[in-house]
Scaffold this motif. Structure first.
Motif, PDB file in Angstrom:
ATOM      1  N   PRO A  86      17.826  11.092 -11.992  1.00 30.63           N
ATOM      2  CA  PRO A  86      17.068  10.688 -13.186  1.00 30.63           C
ATOM      3  C   PRO A  86      17.722  11.108 -14.500  1.00 30.63           C
ATOM      4  O   PRO A  86      17.376  10.557 -15.544  1.00 30.63           O
ATOM      5  N   THR A  87      18.636  12.057 -14.460  1.00 30.62           N
ATOM      6  CA  THR A  87      19.233  12.523 -15.723  1.00 30.62           C
ATOM      7  C   THR A  87      20.706  12.155 -15.854  1.00 30.62           C
ATOM      8  O   THR A  87      21.343  12.499 -16.848  1.00 30.62           O
ATOM      9  N   SER A  88      21.249  11.433 -14.874  1.00 26.30           N
ATOM     10  CA  SER A  88      22.705  11.190 -14.881  1.00 26.30           C
ATOM     11  C   SER A  88      23.174  10.321 -16.039  1.00 26.30           C
ATOM     12  O   SER A  88      24.330  10.401 -16.434  1.00 26.30           O
ATOM     13  N   ARG A 110       0.829  -1.208   0.000  1.00 25.87           N
ATOM     14  CA  ARG A 110       0.000   0.000   0.000  1.00 25.87           C
ATOM     15  C   ARG A 110       0.864   1.259   0.000  1.00 25.87           C
ATOM     16  O   ARG A 110       0.607   2.215  -0.711  1.00 25.87           O
ATOM     17  N   LEU A 111       1.915   1.200   0.813  1.00 23.32           N
ATOM     18  CA  LEU A 111       2.846   2.327   0.875  1.00 23.32           C
ATOM     19  C   LEU A 111       3.431   2.610  -0.509  1.00 23.32           C
ATOM     20  O   LEU A 111       3.426   3.750  -0.983  1.00 23.32           O
ATOM     21  N   ARG A 112       3.931   1.558  -1.154  1.00 23.83           N
ATOM     22  CA  ARG A 112       4.610   1.749  -2.447  1.00 23.83           C
ATOM     23  C   ARG A 112       3.658   2.236  -3.528  1.00 23.83           C
ATOM     24  O   ARG A 112       4.072   2.901  -4.468  1.00 23.83           O
ATOM     25  N   ALA A 113       2.363   1.893  -3.402  1.00 21.93           N
ATOM     26  CA  ALA A 113       1.384   2.362  -4.379  1.00 21.93           C
ATOM     27  C   ALA A 113       1.238   3.885  -4.322  1.00 21.93           C
ATOM     28  O   ALA A 113       0.783   4.505  -5.273  1.00 21.93           O
ATOM     29  N   GLU A 114       1.659   4.474  -3.212  1.00 17.22           N
ATOM     30  CA  GLU A 114       1.530   5.927  -3.061  1.00 17.22           C
ATOM     31  C   GLU A 114       2.801   6.671  -3.455  1.00 17.22           C
ATOM     32  O   GLU A 114       2.859   7.891  -3.368  1.00 17.22           O
ATOM     33  N   ILE A 115       3.822   5.912  -3.836  1.00 21.81           N
ATOM     34  CA  ILE A 115       5.122   6.521  -4.093  1.00 21.81           C
ATOM     35  C   ILE A 115       5.631   6.119  -5.469  1.00 21.81           C
ATOM     36  O   ILE A 115       5.820   4.935  -5.738  1.00 21.81           O
ATOM     37  N   GLY A 116       5.838   7.090  -6.337  1.00 18.06           N
ATOM     38  CA  GLY A 116       6.458   6.808  -7.630  1.00 18.06           C
ATOM     39  C   GLY A 116       7.966   6.922  -7.487  1.00 18.06           C
ATOM     40  O   GLY A 116       8.456   7.762  -6.734  1.00 18.06           O
ATOM     41  N   PHE A 117       8.698   6.059  -8.186  1.00 16.69           N
ATOM     42  CA  PHE A 117      10.154   6.049  -8.038  1.00 16.69           C
ATOM     43  C   PHE A 117      10.798   5.980  -9.420  1.00 16.69           C
ATOM     44  O   PHE A 117      10.503   5.071 -10.190  1.00 16.69           O
ATOM     45  N   VAL A 118      11.631   6.950  -9.717  1.00 19.56           N
ATOM     46  CA  VAL A 118      12.346   6.960 -10.999  1.00 19.56           C
ATOM     47  C   VAL A 118      13.836   7.010 -10.697  1.00 19.56           C
ATOM     48  O   VAL A 118      14.305   7.925 -10.016  1.00 19.56           O
ATOM     49  N   SER A 119      14.561   6.013 -11.167  1.00 21.32           N
ATOM     50  CA  SER A 119      15.997   5.973 -10.869  1.00 21.32           C
ATOM     51  C   SER A 119      16.794   6.261 -12.129  1.00 21.32           C
ATOM     52  O   SER A 119      16.259   6.576 -13.180  1.00 21.32           O
ATOM     53  N   GLN A 120      18.085   6.130 -11.983  1.00 23.83           N
ATOM     54  CA  GLN A 120      18.987   6.464 -13.085  1.00 23.83           C
ATOM     55  C   GLN A 120      18.830   5.482 -14.252  1.00 23.83           C
ATOM     56  O   GLN A 120      18.842   5.868 -15.405  1.00 23.83           O
ATOM     57  N   GLN A 121      18.686   4.197 -13.904  1.00 22.61           N
ATOM     58  CA  GLN A 121      18.530   3.188 -14.953  1.00 22.61           C
ATOM     59  C   GLN A 121      17.117   3.258 -15.502  1.00 22.61           C
ATOM     60  O   GLN A 121      16.180   3.501 -14.770  1.00 22.61           O
ATOM     61  N   PHE A 122      17.011   2.966 -16.767  1.00 25.17           N
ATOM     62  CA  PHE A 122      15.670   2.939 -17.368  1.00 25.17           C
ATOM     63  C   PHE A 122      15.094   1.567 -17.079  1.00 25.17           C
ATOM     64  O   PHE A 122      15.305   0.633 -17.839  1.00 25.17           O
ATOM     65  N   ASN A 123      14.383   1.442 -15.976  1.00 23.71           N
ATOM     66  CA  ASN A 123      13.913   0.088 -15.657  1.00 23.71           C
ATOM     67  C   ASN A 123      12.510  -0.160 -16.180  1.00 23.71           C
ATOM     68  O   ASN A 123      11.629  -0.593 -15.483  1.00 23.71           O
ATOM     69  N   LEU A 124      12.336   0.126 -17.470  1.00 20.81           N
ATOM     70  CA  LEU A 124      11.083  -0.236 -18.134  1.00 20.81           C
ATOM     71  C   LEU A 124      11.156  -1.708 -18.527  1.00 20.81           C
ATOM     72  O   LEU A 124      12.249  -2.242 -18.705  1.00 20.81           O
ATOM     73  N   THR A 142       4.615  16.347  -4.279  1.00 18.89           N
ATOM     74  CA  THR A 142       5.650  16.252  -3.243  1.00 18.89           C
ATOM     75  C   THR A 142       6.784  15.399  -3.810  1.00 18.89           C
ATOM     76  O   THR A 142       6.550  14.274  -4.242  1.00 18.89           O
ATOM     77  N   MET A 143       8.004  15.948  -3.814  1.00 20.87           N
ATOM     78  CA  MET A 143       9.096  15.235  -4.480  1.00 20.87           C
ATOM     79  C   MET A 143      10.380  15.268  -3.644  1.00 20.87           C
ATOM     80  O   MET A 143      10.698  16.257  -2.994  1.00 20.87           O
ATOM     81  N   ALA A 144      11.117  14.157  -3.709  1.00 17.57           N
ATOM     82  CA  ALA A 144      12.487  14.118  -3.192  1.00 17.57           C
ATOM     83  C   ALA A 144      13.366  13.718  -4.371  1.00 17.57           C
ATOM     84  O   ALA A 144      13.127  12.691  -5.011  1.00 17.57           O
ATOM     85  N   VAL A 145      14.335  14.557  -4.685  1.00 18.02           N
ATOM     86  CA  VAL A 145      15.097  14.413  -5.922  1.00 18.02           C
ATOM     87  C   VAL A 145      16.589  14.411  -5.620  1.00 18.02           C
ATOM     88  O   VAL A 145      17.125  15.400  -5.106  1.00 18.02           O
ATOM     89  N   VAL A 146      17.253  13.313  -5.924  1.00 19.46           N
ATOM     90  CA  VAL A 146      18.717  13.312  -5.878  1.00 19.46           C
ATOM     91  C   VAL A 146      19.199  13.759  -7.247  1.00 19.46           C
ATOM     92  O   VAL A 146      18.838  13.143  -8.263  1.00 19.46           O
ATOM     93  N   THR A 147      19.939  14.835  -7.294  1.00 20.95           N
ATOM     94  CA  THR A 147      20.443  15.302  -8.585  1.00 20.95           C
ATOM     95  C   THR A 147      21.647  16.207  -8.380  1.00 20.95           C
ATOM     96  O   THR A 147      21.820  16.808  -7.315  1.00 20.95           O
ATOM     97  N   HIS A 148      22.465  16.259  -9.409  1.00 18.27           N
ATOM     98  CA  HIS A 148      23.562  17.233  -9.432  1.00 18.27           C
ATOM     99  C   HIS A 148      23.242  18.390 -10.363  1.00 18.27           C
ATOM    100  O   HIS A 148      24.115  19.196 -10.671  1.00 18.27           O
ATOM    101  N   GLU A 149      21.986  18.436 -10.807  1.00 19.48           N
ATOM    102  CA  GLU A 149      21.573  19.541 -11.680  1.00 19.48           C
ATOM    103  C   GLU A 149      21.249  20.743 -10.792  1.00 19.48           C
ATOM    104  O   GLU A 149      20.126  20.914 -10.327  1.00 19.48           O
ATOM    105  N   MET A 150      22.258  21.551 -10.560  1.00 26.56           N
ATOM    106  CA  MET A 150      22.092  22.631  -9.593  1.00 26.56           C
ATOM    107  C   MET A 150      21.210  23.758 -10.124  1.00 26.56           C
ATOM    108  O   MET A 150      20.608  24.495  -9.342  1.00 26.56           O
ATOM    109  N   GLY A 151      21.106  23.879 -11.454  1.00 27.19           N
ATOM    110  CA  GLY A 151      20.167  24.852 -12.026  1.00 27.19           C
ATOM    111  C   GLY A 151      18.743  24.487 -11.650  1.00 27.19           C
ATOM    112  O   GLY A 151      17.945  25.338 -11.234  1.00 27.19           O
TER     113      GLY A 151
END
Ligand code: ADP
Ligand code: MG
Length: 240
Positions: free
Chosen positions: A163-165, A74-88, A188-197
């Protein structure tokens, strides 16, 4: 919406998250940056319990993630997750990739799921590629499909881990543009990125991690113009 209280995590004898206090309020975008191996991915992965913590507490939308009794599906259904790898799923079309979870996990009727998927593809700017397979898409298009797939579950939170690395430079912006739009719509988002712009423009707050600790948290203005800690200054000096 997301709250960490004194969270600690080890991998074996390696202490990778050290007394992490962190929160993201509804509608905020938190950007997390820091050197490699500082614990950024681990922190993100604790939110949907891809990693379990040793001590401390994590609440997502008031649900205690650290509690064994919490329903993780149930928890995971409320959270979308996009990582560096294209895990389609490579053997499924874009449409199938986006609709499989709503159909299987949420019992959404196929026709409804497909209509939602088309709207989402429009939103991420690739409505004409519903029938394509992942291998037929550019990296930027694949990441946008991954975002659409996350959104198809109508999550309350979207997590992004670099997501863009893995993208060629000319594709980075098309992905960041989708994320900008989501932030503007109040996701609501938490984003790990080095895109400082992106961080400067979109973040409600910027968090800097080093060696498993949160060293500094600030508004983008404070963070970029007057970083307090020497480690933050040194990191920014290297990447800006
Ligand atoms: P970052 O995303 O900031 O690069 P990570 O969260 O991936 O950092 O990693 C933090 C530390 O934890 C690193 O030292 C890494 O080697 C270690 N680590 C990450 N995942 C695992 C794992 N599954 N098993 C053992 N060690 C891990
Ligand atoms: Mg990482």
């Amino acid at each position: 919406m997301i709250e960490f209280k004194k969270v600690n995590k080890w991998f074996g004898r390696h202490h990778v998250l050290k007394d992490i206090d962190f929160h993201v309020k509804a509608g905020e975008t938190a950007v997390i940056c820091g050197p490699s191996r500082s614990g950024k991915s681990t922190l993100i992965r604790c939110i949907n319990q891809l990693e379990r913590i040793k001590s401390g507490e994590i609440f997502v939308d008031d649900l205690p993630v650290h509690d064994k009794a919490t329903n993780i599906t149930r928890l995971r259904a409320e959270i979308g997750f996009v990582s560096q790898q294209f895990n389609l799923y490579p053997h499924m079309t874009v449409m199938e990739n986006i609709t499989i979870a709503p159909i299987k996990v949420k019992n959404v009727p196929r026709k409804t799921a497909e209509a939602i998927a088309l709207d989402l593809l429009e939103k991420v700017g690739i409505h004409d590629r519903a029938g394509a397979y992942p291998a037929q898409l550019s990296g930027g298009q694949r990441q946008r499909v991954a975002i659409a797939r996350g959104l198809a579950m109508q999550p309350k939170i979207m997590l992004f881990d670099e997501p863009t690395s893995a993208l060629d430079p000319e594709m980075i912006n098309e992905v960041l543009d989708v994320m900008r739009k989501l932030a503007a719509e109040g996701m609501t988002m938490a984003v790990v990125t080095h895109e400082m712009g992106f961080a400067r423009e979109v973040a409600s707050k910027v968090v800097f991690m080093d060696d498993g600790r949160i060293i500094e948290t600030g508004t983008p203005t404070a963070f970029f113009t007057a970083p307090e800690d020497e480690r933050t200054r040194s990191f920014l000096g290297k990447i800006l």
